[in-house]
Design an enzyme around this catalytic site. Structure first.
Site: not given
Ligand code: FAD
Ligand code: SIN
Length: 534
Positions: A36, A44, A48-49, A224, A245, A293, A354, A394
């Protein structure tokens, strides 16, 4: 109208991992990926961790990683799914390494430097400094760019899944064999609503942290995909389990999203303290600052309320400066930018929304309850996380299920066809939204309602109040949706209200406290353990 063999909604780790695998195995198929905003913006990217996997077989075992995941999940994990993810995890991590992902190595440069986070009994987190997600997103985007049958459409906002409902049939939650034919999409560049038809669709739209005021999730995290599947009458599960978190950076200027102070900092030796230096975590859990957590976030919330403080502190002053800077350069710089030197000052922290542990129900191959519709990543309930996700599980979950979905679809795709008999989008309102303030103000109200009434600590009265207030917002927003031209902001508001309602309703249904769901009316656990289903 666009026709494609496979449609992927989302370009984070879940969507791109699937697209790369499928496109490589079947170069004759077209794989269209929607995002989007821009391809590299996602949850993604901010991880960090790192990613948890059993890597050092001398010290770690699958059994230990399974036990840690089950323990964090507080009785609600699906044990078969936990075993699948943990045991297939190392191979999936190897896949992304083979595609070019860099993870930090230890001093001898031979082995990976494995970090630790809350709830893990061993060091098993592969990471790239404190920018693991950025590195993984970079790797996936670079790899996808080399594969000619993947087409990425940026600024394409998916509005609704197309099912038999759009052919004039009545579809309810008990209708058998609901089918997905594709999706209606707002092309943000032209303002037109386009129809995309596919043999199979994968929802990989990430989380919904933006239902709260204070969240680590970027502004795109508006739930969404979960809301679309709910409207299409697909099955959802465990929506009450929203992970806070413990350590978002407290910034008095306010920031959306809140900057995360990775749990890896506590894994590296950072200690949670009150402003006056008291270590408070040991009275809540023997693991202290490194408890899972849910426990740490609830303890911080309680201490803040008892002491009347706006934040608690993370003390890193005793840590080796060189090592800290090598592991956490981004965190150090960010703190510095708001006047905190993490080596001389304690870092002010506060819990921030988070991660969504619940979402679109999927089976062990990532198939949702709707035919020809898979879901992957944070938007799902796969059974891995139960009532509370273990840190760094995750990214792992997304990679394991992206792989499984591609295996399942390889067997089925040649028997699937595009249904060409789909009507175009039925235009509803056409009036231009003259007052954007109606949307922005409702968004603020929604975040207030969720933060005050459906946060870390809940009660019957708070949940009822949230439900009543959300009902008003829902009716007002539906009126706006039916009378004005569609905009991404309006769609996001509508989706956020749906997610907020689903979290509140699931929370009201759970008459016990478990994992991330804590209510003062039912502070104990029930003996009979059940997932909530919507
Ligand atoms: P996302 O990476 O969120 O991708 C979603 C995609 O969907 C995006 O491209 C977006 O544009 C698209 N999208 C959404 N809605 C629409 C729509 N209506 N139309 C078209 N496209 C759409 N997890 C870990 O395992 N280790 C970590 O260290 C860690 N650290 C984190 C730190 C932070 C700050 C955050 C916020 C999260 C962290 N997490 C971590 C969690 C992890 O990053 C996420 O759960 C994971 O990356 C989600 O991946 P995903 O592909 O499911 O979604
Ligand atoms: C973090 O780095 O503390 C996030 C790790 C996670 O959400 O799994």
């Amino acid at each position: 109208m666009i026709k494609t063999d496979i449609l992927v909604i989302g370009s984070g780790i879940a969507g791109l991992t699937f697209a790369i695998k499928m496109a490589t195995k079947r170069p004759d198929l077209t794989i269209t990926v929607l995002t989007k905003t821009v391809e590299r913006e996602s949850n993604t990217r901010y991880a960090q961790g790192g990613v948890a996997a059993v890597w050092n077989e001398e010290t770690d075992t699958f059994k230990k990683h399974i036990e840690d995941t089950l323990d964090a999940g507080d009785g609600l994990c699906d044990e078969e799914i936990v075993q699948i993810v943990v045991e297939e995890g190392p191979d999936r991590v190897q896949d992304i390494i083979d595609w070019g992902a860099r993870f930090d190595r230890g001093k001898d440069k031979k082995d990976y430097d494995l970090g630790r986070e809350g709830g893990h009994s061993e060091n098993r987190i592969l990471h790239y400094k404190d920018l693991t997600g950025w590195e993984m997103q970079r790797t996936l985007a670079d790899k996808a760019a080399t594969i000619s049958n993947i087409e990425i459409l940026e600024h394409y906002f998916a509005i609704d899944l197309i099912t038999q409902h759009h052919l004039g049939y009545t579809v309810t939650r008990v209708t058998p064999n609901i089918e997905c034919f594709g999706v209606y999409v707002l092309n943000k560049k032209t303002g037109e609503i386009e129809t995309i038809l596919a043999k199979s669709t994968i929802v990989a739209t990430g989380g919904a942290g933006q239902i709260y005021k204070n969240t680590t999730n970027p502004v795109i995290a508006t739930g969404d995909g979960i809301a679309m599947v709910y409207r299409a009458k697909g099955r959802l599960s465990n929506m009450e389990f929203v992970q806070f978190h413990p350590t978002g950076l407290y910034n008095p200027a306010g920031e959306n999203p809140a900057f995360l102070i990775s749990e890896a900092v506590r894994g590296y030796g950072g200690i949670l303290k009150s402003k006056d230096g008291e270590e408070f975590m040991k009275q809540y859990d023997r693991r202290g600052s490194l408890a899972p957590r849910d426990i740490v976030a609830r303890a911080i919330d309680k201490e803040m309320k008892m002491r009347g403080e706006e934040f608690m502190c993370l003390d890193c002053r005793h840590l080796d400066k060189e090592g800290f800077l090598a592991h956490f350069p981004t965190i150090y710089d960010k703190c510095k930018s708001i006047g905190i030197d993490a080596m001389e000052d304690m870092i002010p922290v506060t819990p921030a929304c988070h991660y969504m542990c619940g979402g679109i129900w999927t089976n062990e191959m990532g198939q949702s309850s709707i035919n020809n519709l898979y879901a992957c990543g944070e938007c799902t309930y796969s059974g891995l996380h139960g009532a509370n996700r273990l840190a760094s599980n995750s990214l792992l979950e997304a990679m394991v299920f992206a792989h499984r979905i591609h295996l399942d679809l390889l067997e089925k795709i040649d028997d699937l066809e595009i249904n060409e008999n789909i009507p175009g989008w039925h235009t509803r309102g056409t009036m231009e939204p003259k007052e954007m303030v109606l949307i922005t103000q409702s968004m603020k109200e929604l975040k207030d309602i969720m933060s005050y009434y459906v946060g870390i600590v809940r009660s019957n009265v708070r949940l009822k109040r949230a439900n009543d207030r959300l009902g008003i917002l829902y009716r007002e927003t539906e009126e706006l949706y039916n009378s004005t031209a569609i905009s991404p902001q309006l769609c996001e508001l509508r989706n956020l209200i749906t997610i907020a309602y689903l979290v509140t309703r699931s929370a009201s249904m759970r008459r016990e406290s478990r994992g991330l769901h804590y209510t003062t009316d039912f502070p104990n656990k029930l003996a009979f353990i059940e997932n909530s289903v919507l």
